[in-house]
Design a protein around this motif. Sequence first.
Motif, PDB file in Angstrom:
ATOM      1  N   ASP A  97       0.816  -1.210   0.000  1.00  0.00           N
ATOM      2  CA  ASP A  97       0.000   0.000   0.000  1.00  0.00           C
ATOM      3  C   ASP A  97       0.849   1.259   0.000  1.00  0.00           C
ATOM      4  O   ASP A  97       0.389   2.313  -0.399  1.00  0.00           O
ATOM      5  N   ARG A 102       3.223  -2.131  -8.789  1.00  0.00           N
ATOM      6  CA  ARG A 102       3.297  -1.111  -7.742  1.00  0.00           C
ATOM      7  C   ARG A 102       4.762  -0.780  -7.556  1.00  0.00           C
ATOM      8  O   ARG A 102       5.576  -1.678  -7.410  1.00  0.00           O
ATOM      9  N   TRP A 137      -4.106   3.951 -14.853  1.00  0.00           N
ATOM     10  CA  TRP A 137      -3.601   4.317 -13.538  1.00  0.00           C
ATOM     11  C   TRP A 137      -4.611   3.959 -12.464  1.00  0.00           C
ATOM     12  O   TRP A 137      -5.784   4.275 -12.577  1.00  0.00           O
ATOM     13  N   GLU A 138      -4.109   3.314 -11.408  1.00  0.00           N
ATOM     14  CA  GLU A 138      -4.917   3.024 -10.221  1.00  0.00           C
ATOM     15  C   GLU A 138      -4.584   4.008  -9.113  1.00  0.00           C
ATOM     16  O   GLU A 138      -5.403   4.253  -8.251  1.00  0.00           O
ATOM     17  N   GLY A 139      -3.379   4.551  -9.136  1.00  0.00           N
ATOM     18  CA  GLY A 139      -2.979   5.510  -8.121  1.00  0.00           C
ATOM     19  C   GLY A 139      -1.635   6.120  -8.454  1.00  0.00           C
ATOM     20  O   GLY A 139      -0.835   5.526  -9.152  1.00  0.00           O
ATOM     21  N   ASP A 144       1.396   8.970  -6.686  1.00  0.00           N
ATOM     22  CA  ASP A 144       1.876   9.718  -5.539  1.00  0.00           C
ATOM     23  C   ASP A 144       1.473  11.183  -5.664  1.00  0.00           C
ATOM     24  O   ASP A 144       1.932  11.885  -6.566  1.00  0.00           O
ATOM     25  N   GLU A 160      -4.621  11.091 -14.318  1.00  0.00           N
ATOM     26  CA  GLU A 160      -5.634  11.779 -13.506  1.00  0.00           C
ATOM     27  C   GLU A 160      -6.624  12.538 -14.381  1.00  0.00           C
ATOM     28  O   GLU A 160      -7.694  12.903 -13.933  1.00  0.00           O
TER      29      GLU A 160
END
Length: 124
Positions: free
Chosen positions: A7, A23, A47-49, A51, A92
């Motif tokens: 995570d 990741r 994209w999942e996430g 920074d 995003e």
Amino acid sequence: MSRSQRDAEAFVVTCEDCAVETRTDDPNETVAFYRRHRSATGHDVVWEGADAAALDGLDVPADADLAAVVRALDGAYEGGVPLGVVAAAMGERGATMAETFEAVHDLRMTGGLYEPRDDHLRPF
């Protein structure tokens, strides 16, 4: 690797066709993952996430184009903005990795961007 370690990694991309993800803390590793995966399967990744701290310099509207995104991030990175950070910022805005790379190619060919070193971008 523990769940808390997983995570903590800052950049996450997924192939929606294969449900394979990577990741990493290195944004350009997502670029390498995309290239390897695309070469083997022909699939794109999303994209999942990303920074949030890496995108702090990004003060442009949500519908900003690639050129505006790179200009906004340029001052935060010496030697050019990592391509993975640019891709995350465009993610995003709803762009897949393939869509971002196509836009990068088009903008480079028209003189809007250059690559001071591999996989790092600067605006002209």
